[in-house]
Motif scaffolding. Structure first.
Motif, PDB file in Angstrom:
ATOM      1  N   ASN A  89       7.618   6.068 -11.562  1.00  0.00           N
ATOM      2  CA  ASN A  89       8.162   5.583 -10.295  1.00  0.00           C
ATOM      3  C   ASN A  89       7.280   5.971  -9.114  1.00  0.00           C
ATOM      4  OD1 ASN A  89      10.573   4.003 -10.718  1.00  0.00           O
ATOM      5  ND2 ASN A  89      11.411   5.840 -11.645  1.00  0.00           N
ATOM      6  N   VAL A  90       6.663   7.133  -9.174  1.00  0.00           N
ATOM      7  CA  VAL A  90       5.710   7.517  -8.122  1.00  0.00           C
ATOM      8  C   VAL A  90       4.526   6.547  -8.129  1.00  0.00           C
ATOM      9  CG1 VAL A  90       4.037   9.285  -7.430  1.00  0.00           C
ATOM     10  CG2 VAL A  90       6.367   9.940  -8.025  1.00  0.00           C
ATOM     11  N   LEU A  91       4.048   6.201  -9.308  1.00  0.00           N
ATOM     12  CA  LEU A  91       2.959   5.230  -9.422  1.00  0.00           C
ATOM     13  C   LEU A  91       3.374   3.872  -8.858  1.00  0.00           C
ATOM     14  CD1 LEU A  91       0.111   4.614 -10.476  1.00  0.00           C
ATOM     15  CD2 LEU A  91       1.177   3.980 -12.642  1.00  0.00           C
ATOM     16  N   PHE A  92       4.562   3.397  -9.218  1.00  0.00           N
ATOM     17  CA  PHE A  92       5.069   2.136  -8.667  1.00  0.00           C
ATOM     18  C   PHE A  92       5.157   2.196  -7.145  1.00  0.00           C
ATOM     19  CE2 PHE A  92       7.015   0.694 -12.773  1.00  0.00           C
ATOM     20  CZ  PHE A  92       6.494  -0.585 -12.751  1.00  0.00           C
ATOM     21  N   ALA A  93       5.639   3.302  -6.615  1.00  0.00           N
ATOM     22  CA  ALA A  93       5.780   3.429  -5.167  1.00  0.00           C
ATOM     23  C   ALA A  93       4.426   3.371  -4.470  1.00  0.00           C
ATOM     24  CB  ALA A  93       6.498   4.730  -4.821  1.00  0.00           C
ATOM     25  N   HIS A  94       3.420   3.987  -5.067  1.00  0.00           N
ATOM     26  CA  HIS A  94       2.092   3.955  -4.464  1.00  0.00           C
ATOM     27  C   HIS A  94       1.474   2.558  -4.553  1.00  0.00           C
ATOM     28  CE1 HIS A  94       2.453   8.312  -4.497  1.00  0.00           C
ATOM     29  NE2 HIS A  94       1.517   8.289  -3.556  1.00  0.00           N
ATOM     30  N   ILE A  95       1.683   1.879  -5.659  1.00  0.00           N
ATOM     31  CA  ILE A  95       1.199   0.497  -5.776  1.00  0.00           C
ATOM     32  C   ILE A  95       1.899  -0.384  -4.751  1.00  0.00           C
ATOM     33  CG2 ILE A  95       1.213  -1.545  -7.279  1.00  0.00           C
ATOM     34  CD1 ILE A  95       0.791   0.402  -9.643  1.00  0.00           C
ATOM     35  N   ALA A  96       3.198  -0.221  -4.621  1.00  0.00           N
ATOM     36  CA  ALA A  96       3.951  -1.014  -3.650  1.00  0.00           C
ATOM     37  C   ALA A  96       3.493  -0.722  -2.225  1.00  0.00           C
ATOM     38  CB  ALA A  96       5.448  -0.723  -3.786  1.00  0.00           C
ATOM     39  N   ALA A  97       3.270   0.538  -1.907  1.00  0.00           N
ATOM     40  CA  ALA A  97       2.798   0.882  -0.562  1.00  0.00           C
ATOM     41  C   ALA A  97       1.441   0.259  -0.280  1.00  0.00           C
ATOM     42  CB  ALA A  97       2.726   2.398  -0.396  1.00  0.00           C
ATOM     43  N   TYR A  98       0.572   0.262  -1.274  1.00  0.00           N
ATOM     44  CA  TYR A  98      -0.736  -0.370  -1.098  1.00  0.00           C
ATOM     45  C   TYR A  98      -0.577  -1.872  -0.871  1.00  0.00           C
ATOM     46  CZ  TYR A  98      -5.238  -2.424  -2.107  1.00  0.00           C
ATOM     47  OH  TYR A  98      -6.374  -3.174  -2.024  1.00  0.00           O
ATOM     48  N   LEU A  99       0.228  -2.518  -1.712  1.00  0.00           N
ATOM     49  CA  LEU A  99       0.393  -3.967  -1.600  1.00  0.00           C
ATOM     50  C   LEU A  99       1.063  -4.385  -0.302  1.00  0.00           C
ATOM     51  CD1 LEU A  99       1.489  -4.848  -5.243  1.00  0.00           C
ATOM     52  CD2 LEU A  99      -0.711  -5.344  -4.157  1.00  0.00           C
ATOM     53  N   ILE A 100       2.018  -3.599   0.158  1.00  0.00           N
ATOM     54  CA  ILE A 100       2.785  -3.971   1.349  1.00  0.00           C
ATOM     55  C   ILE A 100       2.041  -3.622   2.635  1.00  0.00           C
ATOM     56  CG2 ILE A 100       4.896  -3.494   2.640  1.00  0.00           C
ATOM     57  CD1 ILE A 100       6.253  -3.067  -0.098  1.00  0.00           C
ATOM     58  N   PHE A 101       1.426  -2.458   2.691  1.00  0.00           N
ATOM     59  CA  PHE A 101       0.840  -1.987   3.945  1.00  0.00           C
ATOM     60  C   PHE A 101      -0.683  -2.051   3.986  1.00  0.00           C
ATOM     61  CE2 PHE A 101       4.872   0.423   3.553  1.00  0.00           C
ATOM     62  CZ  PHE A 101       5.543  -0.198   4.588  1.00  0.00           C
ATOM     63  N   ALA A 102      -1.338  -1.477   2.998  1.00  0.00           N
ATOM     64  CA  ALA A 102      -2.792  -1.340   3.055  1.00  0.00           C
ATOM     65  C   ALA A 102      -3.523  -2.650   2.799  1.00  0.00           C
ATOM     66  CB  ALA A 102      -3.254  -0.283   2.057  1.00  0.00           C
ATOM     67  N   ARG A 103      -3.077  -3.413   1.838  1.00  0.00           N
ATOM     68  CA  ARG A 103      -3.780  -4.651   1.490  1.00  0.00           C
ATOM     69  C   ARG A 103      -3.839  -5.637   2.658  1.00  0.00           C
ATOM     70  NH1 ARG A 103      -2.524  -8.274  -3.841  1.00  0.00           N
ATOM     71  NH2 ARG A 103      -4.539  -9.307  -3.930  1.00  0.00           N
ATOM     72  N   PRO A 104      -2.717  -5.930   3.339  1.00  0.00           N
ATOM     73  CA  PRO A 104      -2.814  -6.834   4.494  1.00  0.00           C
ATOM     74  C   PRO A 104      -3.695  -6.271   5.617  1.00  0.00           C
ATOM     75  CG  PRO A 104      -0.543  -6.645   3.798  1.00  0.00           C
ATOM     76  CD  PRO A 104      -1.329  -5.628   3.025  1.00  0.00           C
ATOM     77  N   PHE A 105      -3.633  -4.955   5.827  1.00  0.00           N
ATOM     78  CA  PHE A 105      -4.450  -4.330   6.857  1.00  0.00           C
ATOM     79  C   PHE A 105      -5.929  -4.470   6.532  1.00  0.00           C
ATOM     80  CE2 PHE A 105      -6.761  -0.542   8.320  1.00  0.00           C
ATOM     81  CZ  PHE A 105      -6.622  -0.710   9.687  1.00  0.00           C
ATOM     82  N   LEU A 106      -6.280  -4.222   5.266  1.00  0.00           N
ATOM     83  CA  LEU A 106      -7.685  -4.330   4.860  1.00  0.00           C
ATOM     84  C   LEU A 106      -8.177  -5.776   4.914  1.00  0.00           C
ATOM     85  CD1 LEU A 106      -7.712  -1.804   1.897  1.00  0.00           C
ATOM     86  CD2 LEU A 106      -8.675  -1.485   4.183  1.00  0.00           C
ATOM     87  N   LYS A 107      -7.324  -6.736   4.551  1.00  0.00           N
ATOM     88  CA  LYS A 107      -7.711  -8.146   4.647  1.00  0.00           C
ATOM     89  C   LYS A 107      -7.942  -8.548   6.099  1.00  0.00           C
ATOM     90  CE  LYS A 107      -5.749 -10.276   0.546  1.00  0.00           C
ATOM     91  NZ  LYS A 107      -4.792 -11.276   0.051  1.00  0.00           N
TER      92      LYS A 107
END
Length: 94
Positions: free
Chosen positions: A63-81
């Motif tokens: 679940n910690v892994l899922f949460a980190h993947i979700a945080a990346y997809l929701i916050f970091a990925r759009p910011f980096l794009k």
């Protein structure tokens, strides 16, 4: 245990954040959430065996892994794009 309970509520809400753009990931995450809540009930009831404790820790790590993947997809990925697009725009203006 208080921090764990707060984290448990956060991972329970994670599929709601993923639902709009990543429905498949939200569906994959749901059984893990149900399992970790069930194991919490056994933990509180005192019926945990060593195998159940190992499963509990493993599910928590997943679940910690899922949460980190979700945080990346929701916050970091759009910011980096957006940042990459802005960088391309400034390069084309020069």
């Amino acid at each position: 245990m208080d921090v764990y309970m707060v984290y448990l509520f956060v991972i329970t809400a994670t599929p709601l954040f993923l639902w709009q753009d990543y429905k498949k990931l939200a569906f994959v995450h749901t059984p893990f959430i149900v399992a970790i809540w069930a194991l919490l009930i056994f933990y509180i009831g005192g019926g945990m065996t060593p195998v159940a404790h190992t499963l509990f820790i493993t599910l928590f790590a997943i679940n910690v892994l899922f949460a980190h993947i979700a945080a990346y997809l929701i916050f970091a990925r759009p910011f980096l794009k957006e940042r990459q697009l802005a960088k391309k725009m400034t390069q084309t203006e020069e």
